[in-house]
Design a protein around this motif. Structure first.
Motif, PDB file in Angstrom:
ATOM      1  N   MET A   1     -43.063  31.022   2.575  1.00  0.00           N
ATOM      2  CA  MET A   1     -44.143  30.322   1.864  1.00  0.00           C
ATOM      3  C   MET A   1     -45.102  31.365   1.300  1.00  0.00           C
ATOM      4  N   THR A   2     -45.271  31.323   0.009  1.00  0.00           N
ATOM      5  CA  THR A   2     -46.172  32.277  -0.663  1.00  0.00           C
ATOM      6  C   THR A   2     -47.161  31.503  -1.500  1.00  0.00           C
ATOM      7  N   TRP A   3     -48.346  32.145  -1.721  1.00  0.00           N
ATOM      8  CA  TRP A   3     -49.351  31.520  -2.562  1.00  0.00           C
ATOM      9  C   TRP A   3     -50.218  32.594  -3.186  1.00  0.00           C
ATOM     10  N   SER A   4     -50.858  32.240  -4.294  1.00  0.00           N
ATOM     11  CA  SER A   4     -51.723  33.166  -5.021  1.00  0.00           C
ATOM     12  C   SER A   4     -53.133  33.109  -4.471  1.00  0.00           C
ATOM     13  N   ASN A  20     -64.990  19.258   9.506  1.00  0.00           N
ATOM     14  CA  ASN A  20     -65.427  18.475  10.658  1.00  0.00           C
ATOM     15  C   ASN A  20     -64.342  17.512  11.147  1.00  0.00           C
ATOM     16  N   GLU A  21     -63.575  16.885  10.242  1.00  0.00           N
ATOM     17  CA  GLU A  21     -62.602  15.869  10.620  1.00  0.00           C
ATOM     18  C   GLU A  21     -61.170  16.325  10.398  1.00  0.00           C
ATOM     19  N   GLY A  22     -60.942  17.416   9.722  1.00  0.00           N
ATOM     20  CA  GLY A  22     -59.605  17.870   9.418  1.00  0.00           C
ATOM     21  C   GLY A  22     -59.069  17.176   8.173  1.00  0.00           C
ATOM     22  N   PRO A  23     -57.950  17.674   7.605  1.00  0.00           N
ATOM     23  CA  PRO A  23     -57.390  17.063   6.394  1.00  0.00           C
ATOM     24  C   PRO A  23     -56.829  15.672   6.671  1.00  0.00           C
ATOM     25  N   ASP A  33     -55.821  14.545  -0.173  1.00  0.00           N
ATOM     26  CA  ASP A  33     -56.612  15.230  -1.196  1.00  0.00           C
ATOM     27  C   ASP A  33     -55.675  15.844  -2.229  1.00  0.00           C
ATOM     28  N   PRO A  34     -55.826  15.489  -3.492  1.00  0.00           N
ATOM     29  CA  PRO A  34     -54.889  15.996  -4.505  1.00  0.00           C
ATOM     30  C   PRO A  34     -54.971  17.508  -4.692  1.00  0.00           C
ATOM     31  N   VAL A  35     -56.161  18.076  -4.549  1.00  0.00           N
ATOM     32  CA  VAL A  35     -56.298  19.528  -4.708  1.00  0.00           C
ATOM     33  C   VAL A  35     -55.563  20.260  -3.593  1.00  0.00           C
ATOM     34  N   LEU A  36     -55.729  19.780  -2.372  1.00  0.00           N
ATOM     35  CA  LEU A  36     -55.065  20.407  -1.235  1.00  0.00           C
ATOM     36  C   LEU A  36     -53.552  20.229  -1.329  1.00  0.00           C
ATOM     37  N   GLU A  37     -53.087  19.046  -1.763  1.00  0.00           N
ATOM     38  CA  GLU A  37     -51.657  18.805  -1.931  1.00  0.00           C
ATOM     39  C   GLU A  37     -51.082  19.710  -3.019  1.00  0.00           C
ATOM     40  N   ASP A  38     -51.824  19.853  -4.109  1.00  0.00           N
ATOM     41  CA  ASP A  38     -51.366  20.739  -5.178  1.00  0.00           C
ATOM     42  C   ASP A  38     -51.274  22.175  -4.682  1.00  0.00           C
ATOM     43  N   SER A  39     -52.250  22.605  -3.861  1.00  0.00           N
ATOM     44  CA  SER A  39     -52.217  23.955  -3.311  1.00  0.00           C
ATOM     45  C   SER A  39     -50.995  24.141  -2.420  1.00  0.00           C
ATOM     46  N   TYR A  40     -50.683  23.124  -1.616  1.00  0.00           N
ATOM     47  CA  TYR A  40     -49.503  23.218  -0.742  1.00  0.00           C
ATOM     48  C   TYR A  40     -48.232  23.317  -1.561  1.00  0.00           C
ATOM     49  N   LEU A  41     -48.073  22.468  -2.582  1.00  0.00           N
ATOM     50  CA  LEU A  41     -46.862  22.479  -3.397  1.00  0.00           C
ATOM     51  C   LEU A  41     -46.691  23.827  -4.100  1.00  0.00           C
ATOM     52  N   ARG A  42     -47.790  24.401  -4.560  1.00  0.00           N
ATOM     53  CA  ARG A  42     -47.696  25.717  -5.191  1.00  0.00           C
ATOM     54  C   ARG A  42     -47.289  26.785  -4.175  1.00  0.00           C
ATOM     55  N   ALA A  43     -47.869  26.674  -2.983  1.00  0.00           N
ATOM     56  CA  ALA A  43     -47.568  27.671  -1.960  1.00  0.00           C
ATOM     57  C   ALA A  43     -46.132  27.565  -1.455  1.00  0.00           C
ATOM     58  N   ASN A 208     -42.688  16.518   6.429  1.00  0.00           N
ATOM     59  CA  ASN A 208     -43.853  16.751   5.556  1.00  0.00           C
ATOM     60  C   ASN A 208     -45.096  17.083   6.358  1.00  0.00           C
ATOM     61  N   ARG A 209     -45.317  16.302   7.407  1.00  0.00           N
ATOM     62  CA  ARG A 209     -46.522  16.520   8.215  1.00  0.00           C
ATOM     63  C   ARG A 209     -46.486  17.892   8.887  1.00  0.00           C
ATOM     64  N   LEU A 210     -45.319  18.264   9.446  1.00  0.00           N
ATOM     65  CA  LEU A 210     -45.223  19.548  10.129  1.00  0.00           C
ATOM     66  C   LEU A 210     -45.409  20.705   9.148  1.00  0.00           C
ATOM     67  N   ARG A 211     -44.758  20.593   7.978  1.00  0.00           N
ATOM     68  CA  ARG A 211     -44.907  21.670   6.996  1.00  0.00           C
ATOM     69  C   ARG A 211     -46.361  21.838   6.579  1.00  0.00           C
ATOM     70  N   ARG A 212     -47.041  20.736   6.348  1.00  0.00           N
ATOM     71  CA  ARG A 212     -48.435  20.805   5.877  1.00  0.00           C
ATOM     72  C   ARG A 212     -49.382  21.256   6.979  1.00  0.00           C
ATOM     73  N   GLU A 213     -49.086  20.863   8.218  1.00  0.00           N
ATOM     74  CA  GLU A 213     -49.913  21.375   9.312  1.00  0.00           C
ATOM     75  C   GLU A 213     -49.731  22.880   9.463  1.00  0.00           C
ATOM     76  N   GLY A 214     -48.498  23.335   9.291  1.00  0.00           N
ATOM     77  CA  GLY A 214     -48.274  24.778   9.295  1.00  0.00           C
ATOM     78  C   GLY A 214     -49.024  25.460   8.157  1.00  0.00           C
ATOM     79  N   PHE A 215     -49.017  24.790   6.994  1.00  0.00           N
ATOM     80  CA  PHE A 215     -49.754  25.326   5.848  1.00  0.00           C
ATOM     81  C   PHE A 215     -51.245  25.422   6.155  1.00  0.00           C
ATOM     82  N   VAL A 216     -51.778  24.366   6.788  1.00  0.00           N
ATOM     83  CA  VAL A 216     -53.196  24.378   7.156  1.00  0.00           C
ATOM     84  C   VAL A 216     -53.483  25.496   8.150  1.00  0.00           C
ATOM     85  N   THR A 217     -52.566  25.673   9.111  1.00  0.00           N
ATOM     86  CA  THR A 217     -52.758  26.750  10.088  1.00  0.00           C
ATOM     87  C   THR A 217     -52.762  28.116   9.413  1.00  0.00           C
ATOM     88  N   LEU A 218     -51.824  28.296   8.487  1.00  0.00           N
ATOM     89  CA  LEU A 218     -51.791  29.565   7.764  1.00  0.00           C
ATOM     90  C   LEU A 218     -53.056  29.779   6.943  1.00  0.00           C
TER      91      LEU A 218
END
Length: 618
Positions: A1-4, A20-23, A33-43, A208-218
């Motif tokens: 997984m790479t991102w700019s 405070n509440e998490g994604p 959140d569309p911005v966060l989803e777009d960031s994940y898809l790019r990454a 999907n959930r696991l991948r995105r949680e990993g993304f959030v952790t990263l």
């Protein structure tokens, strides 16, 4: 997984907003959140691209199936249409993999993948129906296609589920043409498809959930890394700034023109001293290390003061001390000190200013002032004590000349003797007036002049004063005018002193008025005081000369050929007598226009029962 860097910055900003509440996730396991989803898809773009490349193998198998279509159908129009559909599915997936490799082409990439799925979902049931495939093999192939949709094709879960349901419904509809099945079997097939779709949906959601949680952790690890990197950078900059500051401090410290030194607050030993400090105390550079600074102070309580300074840790105002040079010479200095940190430890920075010469000059000035004050007091006391010695012979001269002038004991014979006697009398009266002024001023300066206060009418005081100078005014053809409040004010004052003030002011006005002029004596009550004013239309006084006019024994025309006689005591004496009454004297004048002198007395000197009710401002 790479991102700019831009992708990371946007994602971290969204995470901070939702810290405070998490994604928040959708039911599909994607970010709400569309911005966060777009960031994940790019990454995760490389992973999405690789998954679709794995599906390409299945598409090749799907295309090669047209061999069985040819065997079953021959070269017919149905075969041609099925072959074109299979080739179109292959072309769509190849276009996605070859032409849309960048995250910015994600929309076209997903569209091609969706076209491939749609063609597979349409062609598979038709091919199975026309080819009369065994029912069990057809059912297995549909299940494999379903799992390929859910696992391999990287489209959105909603689209995968829609196409999967369409494929299942299509297969259920062609099942009667493939085999003779009962209604129970058909229901079992529907249940099977429902279970397969449910498993596929849950698998995709969990993935999907696991991948995105990993993304959030990263992302959070990246944020911590960036924060740590910034802190390290800030610390390095701070250390560089400290080193630069210490270097600058050392340069300024040694080159400073004022004596300064760094002292250990625990032992009071000198750590460093600049060249100016060494020169001031006559200390050699090799002898400064380990020198106890308390040995240089001449005061006995200096250790307590220094201890107090160390405890407070704050810089105070400079304090004057006596200090000793190495040769024993006592010098006077101003010492200021502050607690600072130097090379990782606390130190006391002491600044020293040599004020020995200034102290000697101040002592010399103080002695000169005391001598001048004593001389002035002696002069005033001498003049005050000369009252009887000066007035007694003058009174005899005035009395005897008046007897000769009036021929009280018979005619003197020659008329010239009478003129001489008149001149002697006038000169004696004038001399007595000057001596009285000098004596009154001397008494005031010596503090021996006492007011004899009583109630008196202001009109009476003014009338008495003008009566004395009226003859002189008439000789100069000058008109005296009075404008006082009515009814007459009753004030508490020393009548003789107040009359002397008015006589001096009116006499000055007569002296400096032009022939045929007029002098006005007025009184009014203001909100602050009782103001008595004497106004003339004479030559006037320049603004810069007004302070000199109020100085004793000063004549504005100081030349030997001046036009007006006098000792220069009229205005100063009037000012002092006014101030003894708690008032003030001020002058308003303009050259060529005239002069107005104001005598302001406190309102408390007015007896309230006679104050007019209609006076404005009272």
């Amino acid at each position: 997984m790479t991102w700019s860097a831009d992708t990371t910055g946007e994602a971290i900003s969204e995470l901070r907003r939702e810290a405070n509440e998490g994604p928040v996730y959708r039911w599909t396991g994607e970010f709400a959140d569309p911005v966060l989803e777009d960031s994940y898809l790019r990454a995760s773009w490389s992973e999405i691209h690789s998954r679709l490349r794995g599906v390409l193998i299945a598409v090749y198998v799907f295309v090669s199936w047209m061999v069985f279509d040819f065997i079953t159908l021959g070269f017919t129009w149905p075969f041609v249409l099925l072959a074109l559909g299979r080739l179109a599915a292959l072309g769509a997936i190849l276009a996605a993999l070859r032409f849309f490799r960048s995250p910015s082409d994600r929309r076209a990439f997903m569209t091609c993948a969706l076209v491939t799925q749609l063609l597979v979902a349409l062609i598979s049931p038709v091919s199975l129906t026309l080819g009369q495939v065994d029912f069990a093999a057809a059912l297995l192939s549909v299940v494999v296609i379903l799992f390929a949709f859910y696992i391999g094709v990287p489209t959105r879960l909603a689209a995968n589920l829609t196409l999967a349901l369409a494929l299942c419904i299509g297969f259920v509809l062609i099942t009667p043409s493939l085999a003779d099945v009962s209604a129970i079997t058909l229901i079992e097939i529907c249940v099977l498809f429902g279970v397969v779709n449910a498993i596929g949906v849950e698998m995709v959601r969990a993935a999907n959930r696991l991948r995105r949680e990993g993304f959030v952790t990263l992302l959070r690890q990246q944020e911590l890394y960036d924060e740590l990197k910034r802190e390290v950078g800030v610390r390095q900059e701070a250390e560089q700034a400290v080193r630069a500051t210490e270097e600058s401090f050392q340069s300024i410290f040694y080159a400073a023109p004022l004596p300064i030194a760094l002292v250990d607050p625990g032992t009071f030993q000198v750590m460093q001293a600049n060249i100016a400090a060494l020169r001031l105390f006559g200390i050699a550079d090799e002898n400064v290390a380990g020198l106890d600074v308390r040995q240089l102070f001449d005061d006995e309580d200096i250790p307590e003061r220094l201890d107090k300074l160390v405890l407070t840790g704050r810089a105070g105002s400079p304090v004057e001390f006596g200090m000793k040079r190495v040769d024993g010479t006592i010098i006077h200095v101003l010492v200021s000190a502050a607690i600072v940190h130097f090379q990782g430890q606390r130190a006391m920075l002491i600044g020293i200013q040599d004020v020995t010469a200034r102290r000697k000059e101040a002592e010399a000035l103080r002695e000169a002032r005391d001598q001048a004050t004593a001389a002035s007091r002696s002069k005033s006391e001498f003049l005050a004590n000369m009252s009887h010695e000066l007035r007694t012979p003058l009174n005899a001269i005035i009395g005897f000349s008046e007897a000769l002038e009036r021929e009280l004991f018979g005619p003197v014979g020659n008329p010239r003797y009478r003129e001489y006697a008149e001149d002697i009398h006038n000169s004696g009266v004038h001399l007595l007036s000057l001596i009285n002024d000098i004596l009154d001023l001397s008494k005031i300066e010596a503090g021996h002049f006492k007011l004899h206060e009583d109630e008196t009418e202001l009109d009476h005081v003014v009338e008495s004063a003008t009566r004395i100078v009226r003859h002189r005014a008439q000789q100069a053809n000058i008109l005296l005018e009075c404008s006082l409040p009515e009814p007459s004010l009753v004030i508490v004052a020393d009548e003789r002193a107040l009359k002397q003030v008015l006589i001096n002011l009116v006499s000055n006005a007569v002296k400096f008025s032009l022939d045929g002029g007029a002098i006005t004596i007025s009184g009014q009550i203001t909100a602050e005081c009782l103001r008595i004013s004497v106004t003339d239309r004479g030559c006037g006084i320049a603004k810069d000369d007004i302070p000199r006019a109020l100085t004793p024994f000063t004549q504005l025309d100081g030349s030997l050929s001046r036009q007006h006689e006098g000792t220069g005591l009229g205005l100063p004496l009037a000012k002092h007598l006014t101030e003894l009454h708690g008032g003030s004297l001020s002058i308003e004048s303009e050259v060529g226009q005239g002069t107005t002198v104001h005598v302001d007395l406190p309102l408390s000197r007015i007896v309230s029962r006679n104050v007019p009710k209609d006076v404005a401002g009272y």
